[in-house]
Structures are given as structure tokens and as C-alpha cells.
Scaffold this motif. Structure first.
Motif, PDB file in Angstrom:
ATOM      1  N   ALA A   2       3.966  -3.374  -2.579  1.00  0.00           N
ATOM      2  CA  ALA A   2       3.809  -2.079  -3.237  1.00  0.00           C
ATOM      3  C   ALA A   2       2.348  -1.655  -3.153  1.00  0.00           C
ATOM      4  N   THR A   3       2.118  -0.369  -2.951  1.00  0.00           N
ATOM      5  CA  THR A   3       0.764   0.172  -2.863  1.00  0.00           C
ATOM      6  C   THR A   3       0.575   1.238  -3.925  1.00  0.00           C
ATOM      7  N   TYR A   4      -0.517   1.126  -4.672  1.00  0.00           N
ATOM      8  CA  TYR A   4      -0.817   2.048  -5.757  1.00  0.00           C
ATOM      9  C   TYR A   4      -2.176   2.705  -5.514  1.00  0.00           C
ATOM     10  N   THR A   5      -2.306   3.954  -5.937  1.00  0.00           N
ATOM     11  CA  THR A   5      -3.571   4.688  -5.815  1.00  0.00           C
ATOM     12  C   THR A   5      -4.415   4.463  -7.058  1.00  0.00           C
ATOM     13  N   THR A   6      -5.707   4.226  -6.834  1.00  0.00           N
ATOM     14  CA  THR A   6      -6.598   4.002  -7.977  1.00  0.00           C
ATOM     15  C   THR A   6      -6.865   5.314  -8.711  1.00  0.00           C
ATOM     16  N   GLU A  23       2.194   3.332 -13.192  1.00  0.00           N
ATOM     17  CA  GLU A  23       2.359   2.008 -13.764  1.00  0.00           C
ATOM     18  C   GLU A  23       2.724   1.032 -12.658  1.00  0.00           C
ATOM     19  N   ALA A  24       2.021  -0.090 -12.612  1.00  0.00           N
ATOM     20  CA  ALA A  24       2.230  -1.062 -11.541  1.00  0.00           C
ATOM     21  C   ALA A  24       3.016  -2.268 -12.035  1.00  0.00           C
ATOM     22  N   GLU A  25       3.871  -2.792 -11.167  1.00  0.00           N
ATOM     23  CA  GLU A  25       4.647  -3.989 -11.498  1.00  0.00           C
ATOM     24  C   GLU A  25       3.836  -5.231 -11.132  1.00  0.00           C
ATOM     25  N   ILE A  26       2.734  -5.414 -11.849  1.00  0.00           N
ATOM     26  CA  ILE A  26       1.819  -6.528 -11.612  1.00  0.00           C
ATOM     27  C   ILE A  26       1.703  -7.322 -12.902  1.00  0.00           C
ATOM     28  N   VAL A  27       1.630  -8.644 -12.777  1.00  0.00           N
ATOM     29  CA  VAL A  27       1.463  -9.487 -13.962  1.00  0.00           C
ATOM     30  C   VAL A  27       0.196 -10.318 -13.815  1.00  0.00           C
ATOM     31  N   VAL A  28      -0.314 -10.781 -14.937  1.00  0.00           N
ATOM     32  CA  VAL A  28      -1.519 -11.607 -14.949  1.00  0.00           C
ATOM     33  C   VAL A  28      -1.294 -12.876 -14.127  1.00  0.00           C
ATOM     34  N   PHE A  67     -12.493  -4.819 -26.112  1.00  0.00           N
ATOM     35  CA  PHE A  67     -11.943  -3.485 -25.870  1.00  0.00           C
ATOM     36  C   PHE A  67     -12.163  -2.588 -27.077  1.00  0.00           C
ATOM     37  N   ASN A  68     -12.098  -1.294 -26.809  1.00  0.00           N
ATOM     38  CA  ASN A  68     -12.177  -0.290 -27.874  1.00  0.00           C
ATOM     39  C   ASN A  68     -10.772   0.252 -28.107  1.00  0.00           C
ATOM     40  N   PRO A  69     -10.104  -0.171 -29.169  1.00  0.00           N
ATOM     41  CA  PRO A  69      -8.708   0.238 -29.396  1.00  0.00           C
ATOM     42  C   PRO A  69      -8.540   1.719 -29.696  1.00  0.00           C
ATOM     43  N   GLU A  70      -9.638   2.416 -29.880  1.00  0.00           N
ATOM     44  CA  GLU A  70      -9.550   3.856 -30.172  1.00  0.00           C
ATOM     45  C   GLU A  70      -9.527   4.706 -28.905  1.00  0.00           C
ATOM     46  N   VAL A  71      -9.734   4.052 -27.751  1.00  0.00           N
ATOM     47  CA  VAL A  71      -9.740   4.792 -26.488  1.00  0.00           C
ATOM     48  C   VAL A  71      -8.689   4.198 -25.550  1.00  0.00           C
ATOM     49  N   PRO A  72      -7.481   4.733 -25.556  1.00  0.00           N
ATOM     50  CA  PRO A  72      -6.429   4.206 -24.672  1.00  0.00           C
ATOM     51  C   PRO A  72      -6.679   4.554 -23.209  1.00  0.00           C
ATOM     52  N   ARG A  73      -6.492   3.586 -22.341  1.00  0.00           N
ATOM     53  CA  ARG A  73      -6.616   3.799 -20.900  1.00  0.00           C
ATOM     54  C   ARG A  73      -5.520   2.979 -20.218  1.00  0.00           C
ATOM     55  N   PRO A  74      -4.440   3.629 -19.860  1.00  0.00           N
ATOM     56  CA  PRO A  74      -3.285   2.902 -19.312  1.00  0.00           C
ATOM     57  C   PRO A  74      -3.499   2.425 -17.875  1.00  0.00           C
ATOM     58  N   ASN A  75      -2.650   1.482 -17.489  1.00  0.00           N
ATOM     59  CA  ASN A  75      -2.559   1.003 -16.100  1.00  0.00           C
ATOM     60  C   ASN A  75      -3.848   0.375 -15.582  1.00  0.00           C
ATOM     61  N   THR A  93      -9.961   7.378  -4.606  1.00  0.00           N
ATOM     62  CA  THR A  93     -10.072   7.073  -3.177  1.00  0.00           C
ATOM     63  C   THR A  93      -9.571   5.684  -2.795  1.00  0.00           C
ATOM     64  N   GLY A  94      -9.323   4.853  -3.769  1.00  0.00           N
ATOM     65  CA  GLY A  94      -8.929   3.480  -3.458  1.00  0.00           C
ATOM     66  C   GLY A  94      -7.432   3.240  -3.510  1.00  0.00           C
ATOM     67  N   SER A  95      -7.055   2.065  -3.097  1.00  0.00           N
ATOM     68  CA  SER A  95      -5.645   1.663  -3.160  1.00  0.00           C
ATOM     69  C   SER A  95      -5.552   0.202  -3.562  1.00  0.00           C
ATOM     70  N   VAL A  96      -4.474  -0.131  -4.238  1.00  0.00           N
ATOM     71  CA  VAL A  96      -4.213  -1.495  -4.686  1.00  0.00           C
ATOM     72  C   VAL A  96      -2.895  -1.948  -4.065  1.00  0.00           C
ATOM     73  N   VAL A  97      -2.955  -3.007  -3.276  1.00  0.00           N
ATOM     74  CA  VAL A  97      -1.754  -3.531  -2.625  1.00  0.00           C
ATOM     75  C   VAL A  97      -1.328  -4.800  -3.338  1.00  0.00           C
ATOM     76  N   HIS A  98      -0.071  -4.813  -3.736  1.00  0.00           N
ATOM     77  CA  HIS A  98       0.491  -5.958  -4.469  1.00  0.00           C
ATOM     78  C   HIS A  98       1.648  -6.511  -3.652  1.00  0.00           C
ATOM     79  N   THR A  99       1.489  -7.736  -3.176  1.00  0.00           N
ATOM     80  CA  THR A  99       2.507  -8.359  -2.338  1.00  0.00           C
ATOM     81  C   THR A  99       3.039  -9.615  -3.008  1.00  0.00           C
ATOM     82  N   GLN A 100       4.351  -9.692  -3.160  1.00  0.00           N
ATOM     83  CA  GLN A 100       5.003 -10.877  -3.705  1.00  0.00           C
ATOM     84  C   GLN A 100       5.818 -11.536  -2.607  1.00  0.00           C
ATOM     85  N   ASN A 101       5.333 -12.643  -2.086  1.00  0.00           N
ATOM     86  CA  ASN A 101       6.032 -13.367  -1.021  1.00  0.00           C
ATOM     87  C   ASN A 101       6.420 -14.745  -1.541  1.00  0.00           C
TER      88      ASN A 101
END
Length: 212
Positions: A2-6, A23-28, A67-75, A93-101
Motif C-alpha cells: 500500500a502507498t500513502y501520500t504524506t 488512515e494507514a493500515e500500519i501497526v507499531v 504529546f500535546n493532547p489539546e492538538v489532535p493530529r491524525p494518521n 510531496t512524499g510517499s509512504v510504502v507499506h509492504t507486508q510479505n
């Protein structure tokens, strides 16, 4: 894959915090590849946190993210990244590639489980490889959805390995079957095939029991 735009980037205390438009399907613990962003943000990194609030730095005593809980920043995605501090800035301008193999089982494992002789190359071997890949990916994803944190390269146990083999074998055997997707009027037609059987679910540990 999956590829996501920053959507933004930030660098504090040698930790990068970027965000994606969707929203990305990425886990820690999983790896991502970032490209299109200026150094040092680009590269392949291990995800350390997925915060939903403004990243303000690292506690000097405990090393915990702050973190500052008063300023939400998702994803958002945090990963280790050595470089000069960069204040929060919007960047599309960036992209995030997430590969699960997932590689829990091999084609040889599947052929052995099936108890058949398959020539390589052949259509049957190609199908066995496809069933292996599908079985690995599906079983890993279903366990991930159930709340497990598994390695992509090493099966978490003999039970999961067997469950993955049984699922992949059912996929290989289901060629030409109609599964149970619809009712057939031809009682003498191709028999139905079930892949995700109760025993497979039991071996995979899905669905995971909820604990109050």
C-alpha cells in the motif's frame, strides 16, 4: 503493498513524526519506506509509535514520547531519524510504502501437506505458489485484525503454521469450486469448498476472545 501520500513532517530529538493524508493500515513494529521527502526523512524505518496528537519531544529522563493532547493530529507515524530538528510543516510531496510479505509457509511445505507430486514448472505449481502467498497474507492479516503482533518471517507457533497450511491447501483444492457464495440449482454440479473452517480459525486463534 500500500502507498500513502504524506501530509506533514516534523523532526524532534532524532525522531521523525510524519503524517499521511489517509488512515494507514500500519501497526507499531512494522517497516515502512519513505520517499519524496528531503533528507533525513527518506529511507526504510521501523514504526515506533502511531500518535494522534501533536508530538512535542522526548522525556529526557524516561525517553518516552511526549504529546500535546489539546492538538489532535491524525494518521501520524513516528520513527527514529537522526538529523537537525525540523518544525512541523505541511508536506504533500512524499510517499509512504507499506509492504507486508508474510513467509510463514513455503510452497514446499504446502506440497508436502497436500501429499501430492507437483512438477515445477506447471500450472498446478503456479497455483500452489499463489495459494501459499494468499494463505500467508490472509492468515497474518486476520491475526493482526484480531490484535496479535506477529513476525512476518517466523510463524508464532506450530498451531498457526498448521492453520495456515490447512487454509492454503483448501485454496489450492478449491479450483473450479463455487465455495458457498451462492445457492446452486444443479445438485450434481461441482461440490462446494470451505476454506476458513472452524478448525482453521481455532488454530489461528481467531476471533480473539475479548477481555473486559
Amino acid at each position: 503493498m500500500a502507498t500513502y501520500t504524506t501530509a506533514s513532517k516534523q523532526l524532534l530529538s532524532n525522531y521523525a513524526c510524519i503524517s499521511t493524508l489517509e488512515e494507514a493500515e500500519i501497526v507499531v513494529g512494522e517497516s515502512i519506506t519513505v520517499s519524496g521527502l528531503a533528507a533525513p526523512f527518506a529511507g526504510t524505518f521501523k514504526v515506533l509509535d502511531l500518535p494522534q496528537y501533536e508530538f512535542t519531544g522526548v522525556d529526557s529522563t524516561t525517553g518516552e514520547f511526549q504529546f500535546n493532547p489539546e492538538v489532535p493530529r491524525p494518521n501520524q507515524i513516528i520513527y527514529a531519524c537522526t538529523g537537525t530538528s525540523v518544525n512541523y510543516v505541511v508536506d504533500y510531496t512524499g510517499s509512504v510504502v507499506h509492504t507486508q510479505n508474510c513467509t510463514w509457509i513455503t510452497t514446499a511445505d504446502l506440497v508436502t501437506y497436500l501429499g501430492v507430486t507437483i512438477t515445477n514448472p506447471s500450472d498446478d505449481y503456479t497455483l500452489a505458489t499463489q495459494a501459499r502467498n494468499a494463505g500467508n497474507d490472509f492468515c497474518y492479516r486476520r491475526r493482526q485484525e484480531a490484535g496479535y503482533f506477529d513476525s512476518l518471517t517466523t510463524s508464532p507457533g506450530h498451531d498457526v503454521t498448521l492453520g495456515t497450511l490447512m487454509y492454503a491447501a483448501a485454496l489450492w483444492r478449491s479450483r473450479g469450486s463455487i465455495e458457498t457464495a451462492f445457492a446452486a440449482f444443479d445438485t450434481m454440479g461441482t461440490p462446494t469448498q470451505q476454506s476458513l473452517t472452524p478448525i482453521v480459525k481455532q488454530l489461528l486463534g481467531i476471533p480473539r476472545p475479548a477481555v473486559a
